[in-house]
Design a protein around this motif. Structure first.
Motif, short mmCIF file in Angstrom:
data_model
loop_
_atom_site.label_atom_id
_atom_site.label_comp_id
_atom_site.label_asym_id
_atom_site.label_seq_id
_atom_site.Cartn_x
_atom_site.Cartn_y
_atom_site.Cartn_z
N SER A 123 63.58 41.72 -1.40
CA SER A 123 62.83 42.48 -0.39
C SER A 123 61.76 41.60 0.23
CB SER A 123 62.17 43.70 -1.02
OG SER A 123 63.15 44.62 -1.41
N LYS A 124 61.09 40.81 -0.58
CA LYS A 124 60.07 39.91 -0.04
C LYS A 124 60.70 38.90 0.91
CE LYS A 124 56.85 40.12 -3.93
NZ LYS A 124 56.26 39.38 -5.05
N ASP A 125 61.87 38.37 0.48
CA ASP A 125 62.55 37.39 1.33
C ASP A 125 62.99 38.02 2.64
OD1 ASP A 125 62.17 35.50 -0.62
OD2 ASP A 125 64.22 35.60 -1.41
N VAL A 126 63.56 39.23 2.59
CA VAL A 126 64.02 39.90 3.81
C VAL A 126 62.83 40.23 4.70
CG1 VAL A 126 65.07 42.04 4.68
CG2 VAL A 126 66.15 40.80 2.80
N ASN A 127 61.74 40.72 4.10
CA ASN A 127 60.54 41.04 4.89
C ASN A 127 59.98 39.78 5.56
OD1 ASN A 127 60.66 43.75 4.23
ND2 ASN A 127 59.23 43.56 2.51
N LYS A 128 59.98 38.68 4.82
CA LYS A 128 59.46 37.42 5.37
C LYS A 128 60.36 36.95 6.51
CE LYS A 128 57.27 33.99 3.08
NZ LYS A 128 57.09 33.00 2.02
N LEU A 129 61.68 37.03 6.29
CA LEU A 129 62.62 36.59 7.33
C LEU A 129 62.54 37.50 8.56
CD1 LEU A 129 64.65 34.37 7.79
CD2 LEU A 129 66.39 35.76 6.71
N THR A 130 62.35 38.78 8.32
CA THR A 130 62.18 39.73 9.43
C THR A 130 60.95 39.36 10.24
OG1 THR A 130 63.25 41.49 8.18
CG2 THR A 130 61.92 42.16 10.06
N SER A 131 59.86 39.03 9.55
CA SER A 131 58.63 38.62 10.25
C SER A 131 58.87 37.34 11.05
CB SER A 131 57.50 38.36 9.24
OG SER A 131 57.15 39.55 8.60
N VAL A 132 59.65 36.43 10.50
CA VAL A 132 59.95 35.19 11.22
C VAL A 132 60.72 35.50 12.49
CG1 VAL A 132 61.32 33.05 11.12
CG2 VAL A 132 59.87 33.70 9.20
N TYR A 133 61.75 36.36 12.39
CA TYR A 133 62.55 36.71 13.57
C TYR A 133 61.71 37.44 14.61
CZ TYR A 133 66.83 35.46 11.03
OH TYR A 133 67.81 34.79 10.35
N GLU A 134 60.81 38.29 14.15
CA GLU A 134 59.94 39.04 15.09
C GLU A 134 59.00 38.08 15.84
OE1 GLU A 134 59.03 43.56 13.63
OE2 GLU A 134 58.02 41.98 12.52
N SER A 135 58.57 37.05 15.18
CA SER A 135 57.62 36.12 15.81
C SER A 135 58.32 35.10 16.71
CB SER A 135 56.77 35.41 14.76
OG SER A 135 57.59 34.63 13.92
N MET A 136 59.63 34.98 16.61
CA MET A 136 60.38 34.05 17.48
C MET A 136 60.46 34.63 18.89
SD MET A 136 63.57 32.96 15.00
CE MET A 136 64.39 31.97 16.21
N LYS A 137 60.77 33.77 19.83
CA LYS A 137 61.04 34.23 21.18
C LYS A 137 62.32 35.07 21.13
CE LYS A 137 58.90 30.38 23.50
NZ LYS A 137 59.08 29.26 24.38
N PRO A 138 62.38 36.22 21.78
CA PRO A 138 63.55 37.09 21.73
C PRO A 138 64.85 36.37 22.09
CG PRO A 138 61.78 38.26 22.78
CD PRO A 138 61.30 36.84 22.57
N LYS A 139 64.79 35.45 23.05
CA LYS A 139 66.00 34.74 23.47
C LYS A 139 66.51 33.84 22.36
CE LYS A 139 67.70 32.09 27.35
NZ LYS A 139 67.43 31.43 28.58
#
Length: 194
Positions: A123-139
């Motif tokens: 869960s921590k890993d998924v949450n962290k990865l989700t945060s990474v994807y959210e902070s990336m440029k959408p494209k």
């Protein structure tokens, strides 16, 4: 009265008769005792000694009954021994089962703790990865999501904020965006309504 005249009194005659009866009885008892003693001993002709007979002579029915009782007593003793053996085996089996149950419970506890750690780490890993994807440029994130399976991509998009998820979905091909949207919509389709 004539007897008293000859010098013998009736009491004396009576005493004499009683004495004779007692003497006769004692002689008879003595001869019976000798007969009984001689009938209860056997002489072993080879050894030349006298041995006492150890068994009483009984009639056939009594002897048969005694044999039946002895056989029944032996059967009961054998059954009791078998019962005791089975009780010991059952007690040993119960102890083994309880020991194995204790081991299974300990293993279950360790497994549960491991699963919790893994789930927590996951869960921590998924949450962290989700945060990474959210902070990336959408494209840029859309390029990564285009390579993911629809189920995997939908899992990440479900945890993102709506604006971040919308930016990534808009960067996907229409076919991929539709597939991921269907997976997202169907995730709770089987959930109870009430």
């Amino acid at each position: 009265m004539k007897a008293t005249q000859k010098g013998r009194s009736p009491r004396g005659i009576l005493a004499f008769v009683v004495a004779m009866l007692l003497l006769s009885g004692s002689l008879r008892l003595g001869s019976i005792g000798i007969a009984v003693a001689s009938s209860t001993t056997d002489v072993d002709p080879k050894l030349g000694n006298v041995e006492a007979v150890s068994e009483c002579v009984t009639d056939a029915e009594t002897h048969e009954l005694m044999e039946l009782l002895k056989a029944r007593s032996e059967q009961i003793s054998a059954l009791e021994a078998e019962q005791e053996k089975r009780q010991i085996e059952l007690a040993n089996a119960e102890a083994t089962i309880l020991e194995n149950l204790s081991r299974v419970e300990e293993a279950e506890t360790r497994l549960s703790q491991t699963i919790q750690r893994v789930d927590g780490a996951s869960s921590k890993d998924v949450n962290k990865l989700t945060s990474v994807y959210e902070s990336m440029k959408p494209k840029d994130a859309a390029l990564l999501f285009e390579q993911m399976s629809p189920d995997f991509a939908a899992g990440f998009l479900a945890q993102m904020s709506p604006s971040a998820a919308a930016g990534i979905l808009s960067g996907l091909t229409s076919e991929k965006a539709y597939t991921v949207s269907v997976v997202l919509a169907g995730r709770n389709a089987n959930a109870p309504k009430q």
